[in-house]
Each structure stands twice: as structure tokens, then as C-alpha cells.
Scaffold this motif. Structure first.
Motif, mmCIF file in Angstrom:
data_model
loop_
_atom_site.group_PDB
_atom_site.id
_atom_site.type_symbol
_atom_site.label_atom_id
_atom_site.label_comp_id
_atom_site.label_asym_id
_atom_site.label_seq_id
_atom_site.Cartn_x
_atom_site.Cartn_y
_atom_site.Cartn_z
ATOM 1 N N VAL A 1 0.970 -1.286 -0.067
ATOM 2 C CA VAL A 1 0.007 0.015 -0.006
ATOM 3 C C VAL A 1 0.961 1.157 -0.080
ATOM 4 N N ARG A 2 0.627 2.220 -0.940
ATOM 5 C CA ARG A 2 1.316 3.317 -0.941
ATOM 6 C C ARG A 2 0.609 4.507 -0.623
ATOM 7 N N ASN A 3 -0.673 4.591 -0.779
ATOM 8 C CA ASN A 3 -1.624 5.465 -0.680
ATOM 9 C C ASN A 3 -2.652 5.082 0.487
ATOM 10 N N LEU A 4 -3.126 5.569 1.424
ATOM 11 C CA LEU A 4 -3.805 5.087 2.533
ATOM 12 C C LEU A 4 -4.887 6.272 2.813
ATOM 13 N N ALA A 5 -5.952 5.771 3.082
ATOM 14 C CA ALA A 5 -7.285 6.693 3.808
ATOM 15 C C ALA A 5 -7.512 6.002 5.167
ATOM 16 N N VAL A 6 -7.438 6.874 6.299
ATOM 17 C CA VAL A 6 -7.432 6.128 7.421
ATOM 18 C C VAL A 6 -8.997 6.718 8.225
ATOM 19 N N SER A 7 -9.751 5.923 8.263
ATOM 20 C CA SER A 7 -11.361 6.286 8.974
ATOM 21 C C SER A 7 -11.015 5.999 10.278
ATOM 22 N N ALA A 8 -10.604 6.423 11.279
ATOM 23 C CA ALA A 8 -10.690 5.924 12.737
ATOM 24 C C ALA A 8 -10.829 7.031 13.493
ATOM 25 N N PRO A 9 -11.312 7.170 14.907
ATOM 26 C CA PRO A 9 -11.412 7.990 15.818
ATOM 27 C C PRO A 9 -10.065 8.653 16.440
ATOM 28 N N LEU A 10 -8.828 7.764 16.090
ATOM 29 C CA LEU A 10 -7.780 8.388 16.416
ATOM 30 C C LEU A 10 -7.766 8.715 18.030
ATOM 31 N N ILE A 11 -8.367 7.774 18.838
ATOM 32 C CA ILE A 11 -8.345 7.869 20.165
ATOM 33 C C ILE A 11 -7.988 6.605 20.797
ATOM 34 N N TRP A 12 -6.995 6.695 21.870
ATOM 35 C CA TRP A 12 -6.420 5.595 22.447
ATOM 36 C C TRP A 12 -6.658 5.846 24.036
ATOM 37 N N GLU A 13 -6.731 4.440 24.451
ATOM 38 C CA GLU A 13 -6.932 4.606 26.135
ATOM 39 C C GLU A 13 -5.768 5.064 26.735
ATOM 40 N N GLY A 14 -6.325 6.079 27.537
ATOM 41 C CA GLY A 14 -5.524 6.756 28.192
ATOM 42 C C GLY A 14 -4.751 7.780 27.619
ATOM 43 N N GLY A 15 -5.269 8.400 26.462
ATOM 44 C CA GLY A 15 -4.706 9.651 25.792
ATOM 45 C C GLY A 15 -3.362 9.117 25.010
ATOM 46 N N THR A 16 -2.640 9.961 24.474
ATOM 47 C CA THR A 16 -1.593 9.584 23.960
ATOM 48 C C THR A 16 -0.460 10.663 24.351
ATOM 49 N N GLN A 17 0.636 9.943 24.774
ATOM 50 C CA GLN A 17 1.774 10.968 25.209
ATOM 51 C C GLN A 17 2.603 11.603 23.883
ATOM 52 N N ASP A 18 3.502 12.483 24.465
ATOM 53 C CA ASP A 18 4.384 12.973 23.123
ATOM 54 C C ASP A 18 5.128 12.169 22.324
ATOM 55 N N ALA A 19 5.555 10.849 23.048
ATOM 56 C CA ALA A 19 6.349 10.105 22.363
ATOM 57 C C ALA A 19 5.272 9.040 21.364
#
Length: 450
Positions: A111-129
Motif C-alpha cells: 500500500v502506497r496511498n492510504l485513507a484512515v477512517s478512525a477516531p484516533l483516540i487511544w486508551e489513556g490518551g497519547t503521550q508526546d512519544a
């Protein structure tokens, strides 16, 4: 009647009829082309071919025909639903780093071209790293040429500013005609865990799942309707996730998109039908499911016969109420939007040209010989002696009979040596005139002047 003159005419006419046909081949072609045009056998500019036994029927030259059609590339479908996650991961709740690792696997599948349909929310939030790893993966050209992320939206009483990520990809209002009120709408972003990342504004985003807009949440009841291509966001017209990715792949700016709601959408040289809600009519789209388990094991492979698109859609629902068919609909929509022109070349064999087959007036050579030798001798002896009226009737009637015979044969696809027969007929008329007996003088005739 002078017998010497009679036999000269006899010899000339018989020789012409028996052996002179080839001399008048050009005349035959002129006569039959005229008759064929009059009968409707040939069109303007066409000629009729006079064939002899053993000849081949002539045909026109083979014709090369080019036809153009739109062909849809195959688009991969990756569903990250709870059932698929449980098969491949110990914990269903992935972290941003796990998501980045999965994207690496997706890239390895071709795959070279990607569409991402996702909430982009993770458990506990996402840290800077975690943000840094995921954004670096999304922006790294080593993995993908283009990635477009779906941004979720909603409509509230208090509108928010249009996200800065959208502002460079607004379709000018002058390029859109029709009733835009029928399009899905939103005025506020649904927050995700990448909003606070510095690299977020460098990513490509597009409107995706919108609250209170069923057309963006579930497939339409009509099977051939696509995901909506356009939304109204604070009154501006924006391309949704599938259209944004397709335009990016095609290198087409939004100001090159022309929309006639309820009619067509045109960009990059193609024109596709859309309804009043901005949905395509899907035709001959192609999707390929990429198993999540096989992606992680490195066994999945995207089959792209075109060799130039390599597109996939990754779908992760926020809740299990979101249908899996939604990801397939996004993939089908992108497949239709990435349709490319294919030129098919076919060679059409030449068609038979107008032609007539030779058929002599008398089939038997012996009978033909006897008819000419005996019939001509009797005619040259008898016809000149007939009364003037009968002689003229016989002479002109024989000419008409020749033409009628040739016309009748042409109607059934045959020809004869018409040119030779007409020349022989003219010579016969001359001969009859020449052999006509002189009237005897009466006793009261005036004496010849000395």
C-alpha cells in the motif's frame, strides 16, 4: 445485296462477339458502375467489381477501432473491528505506537496511498512519544506516498472555526452549482489524540464521520450509491476523505474540481455522475480485503493490476454500531474516483465490397458458337430485307433487350460483356443500313444524269 460486303460485316461482327470481349473491359466497368449506382447497389464514390470464376471477393481494408473506457483500480480494505483485533492482539485497546507499527505492516503489503477512517483516540490518551512515532510514520515517504486522515465532525449551536488543516483544500463556491443544503454538514471538529501534536497540521485531513448525518455513517439503502464526496463545513464546501485522497493521488487541486449537484462532478479530465447529496453512482468498482491477521504476519499483499495506485482504506469504528460495510463503501468510492482511462484497440475485418460475378448469356460454348455463327448470318441476310418500320422496331427492340437483360442480371449479382454486346449491336445497325437492298427503278423513273 452485295455478298462480299455481307461476309465482311459477318466476319467482323462474329470475330467481335467471339473474341473481342476483353477489348471493351473498360467500357464494361463504366456501364456497370453506372447501372450499380442507379440500382442503389453502391454508395457515392464506391465502385462495383466485375469478377470472373476463380476470383476472390474483394474486401475493404481492415479497420482499427479505438474505444475508451474507465477502469477502476482495486482498493484494499482493512477492518480494525473488535473481532479482528482480538484475533491478532493480546489487548484490544491499542496504543498509538501499536497503530504506527500496524501502518508499517500495511506499507509492506504494497500500500502506497492510504485513507484512515478512525477516531484516533487511544486508551489513556497519547503521550508526546506516541504522537511523535505515529506522526513520523504517517509523514515518512518511505512508508506511504500519501496518507489522508478522516476527521470526525458534528454540528453544534456554537460553531467553531474551520480546522486549519481544511483551509487549503476548500472547493471554491464558484465551482459548485445546485442546492448545497442537501449535502452533509458540520461546524465543529470531534477532538482526537493527535490534535495537540505539532505535526498534526502537516498531516492531510478530510471530513469523514459526522454526527447526525446518516449518509456519512451507514451505506445508503440504494446499493450503487457511494460515500458522500462533499460536505458543508461552516458554509464552505470540502471534499470528504475518499475524494481528498483521490484528488491528492491525481495531483488535482480543489480549484480544478467542478460540481453540478444532481448531475456531475468533473476533475482531472474525467466526469462522473453524482446525485443531489454528492454521491457517485458506483460502477464496476473493485475492492480487496486485507486480513488484519495476515498483515501482521506479513502474508497479506495488495493486488494492483494497474501498478500505479496501490490504495487501501483502513477503517476502525468508534463503536460496534458502526457497520463494517462503511469501510467497504469508502474503498468502493475511492476505486470509482481513481478510475483511469483505458484505450482498447480492436481490428475489424474488412467487409466484402460490391461485386458482380460473370455469367455469359449462353452457358454452353457450343450453343454460343452456333448461335453467333448461324444467327448472325441469318440476321444479316433477313433483317436488311424487312420493311422499314419492322426493321427499325427489330433493331431498337434488340438494343432494349440487351439493356434489360444486363439490368436483370445485375439485380441477381451477375454481369456479362455488356460493352461488347452494345458495340456489336451498333455495328449490326450499321451493317443493316449498309446491306439494305437498293430500290428497283420503275419505268417512270427519271433517267440518270450524265
Amino acid at each position: 445485296m452485295k455478298w462480299g460486303r455481307l461476309f465482311i460485316w459477318y466476319a467482323v461482327i462474329c470475330a467481335l462477339v467471339m473474341a473481342g470481349a476483353s477489348l471493351f473491359a473498360p467500357l464494361d466497368r463504366i456501364l456497370y458502375n453506372t447501372l450499380a449506382a442507379q440500382s442503389g447497389m453502391t454508395d457515392a464514390g464506391q465502385t462495383v467489381h466485375l469478377l470472373s470464376p476463380g476470383d476472390s471477393v474483394p474486401v475493404s481494408a481492415d479497420r482499427t477501432v479505438e474505444t475508451q473506457r474507465l477502469e477502476c483500480p482495486s482498493v484494499g480494505v482493512i477492518n480494525m473491528r473488535k473481532a479482528q483485533l482480538e484475533e491478532s492482539y493480546a489487548a484490544v485497546d491499542l496504543r498509538a505506537q501499536d497503530f504506527a507499527a500496524l501502518l508499517n505492516k500495511v506499507s509492506r503489503a504494497g500500500v502506497r496511498n492510504l485513507a484512515v477512517s478512525a477516531p484516533l483516540i487511544w486508551e489513556g490518551g497519547t503521550q508526546d512519544a506516541g504522537q511523535l512515532v505515529l506522526c513520523s510514520t504517517l509523514l515518512n515517504k518511505k512508508y506511504f506516498d500519501r496518507v489522508v486522515l478522516g476527521m470526525r465532525g458534528r454540528t453544534t449551536a456554537q460553531a467553531d472555526l474551520t480546522p486549519i488543516q481544511f483551509r487549503s483544500f476548500v472547493i471554491p463556491s464558484t465551482q459548485v452549482t445546485g442546492d448545497v443544503s442537501m449535502l452533509p454538514s458540520a461546524n465543529r471538529q470531534v477532538e482526537n489524540d493527535l490534535d495537540s501534536a505539532d505535526e498534526s497540521v502537516s498531516l492531510q485531513w478530510a471530513p469523514d464521520w459526522l454526527e447526525d448525518e446518516p449518509l456519512t455513517q451507514i451505506p445508503a439503502a440504494v446499493d450503487d450509491r457511494s460515500f458522500p464526496l462533499l460536505v458543508r463545513w461552516n458554509g464552505e464546501i470540502l471534499p470528504t476523505l475518499p475524494l481528498r485522497l483521490a484528488l491528492s493521488i491525481r495531483g488535482c487541486n480543489p480549484d480544478k474540481v467542478k460540481v453540478e449537484l444532481g448531475n456531475r462532478i468533473s476533475f482531472d479530465g474525467i466526469s462522473l455522475p453524482i446525485d443531489s447529496h454528492g454521491r457517485l453512482t458506483l460502477n464496476d468498482t473493485s475492492v480487496q480485503e486485507l486480513s488484519l491477521a495476515e498483515l501482521i504476519d506479513g502474508k497479506a499483499k495488495l493486488n494492483d493490476a494497474t501498478g500505479k495506485f496501490h490504495v487501501a482504506v483502513l477503517g476502525q469504528p468508534l463503536t460496534e454500531q458502526e457497520p463494517a460495510a462503511r469501510t467497504y463503501l469508502l474503498a468502493k468510492t475511492i476505486s470509482q474516483l481513481c478510475a483511469y482511462t483505458v484505450t482498447d484497440t480492436t481490428v475489424q475485418p474488412g467487409k466484402p465490397l460490391p461485386a458482380l460475378w460473370y455469367r455469359p448469356c449462353i452457358m454452353s460454348f457450343t450453343l454460343r458458337l452456333v448461335t453467333v455463327l448461324v444467327g448472325m448470318l441469318l440476321a444479316l441476310i433477313i433483317v436488311p430485307r424487312l420493311p422499314d418500320a419492322l426493321r427499325l422496331l427489330l433493331l431498337w427492340g434488340s438494343g432494349a433487350l440487351i439493356l434489360n437483360y444486363a439490368w436483370s442480371e445485375l439485380q441477381t449479382g451477375y454481369w456479362c460483356h455488356l460493352g461488347m454486346l452494345l458495340v456489336a449491336w451498333l455495328l449490326f445497325m450499321w451493317a443493316v443500313r449498309s446491306l439494305k437492298p437498293e430500290k428497283k427503278r420503275g419505268i417512270f423513273s427519271s433517267s440518270r444524269r450524265r
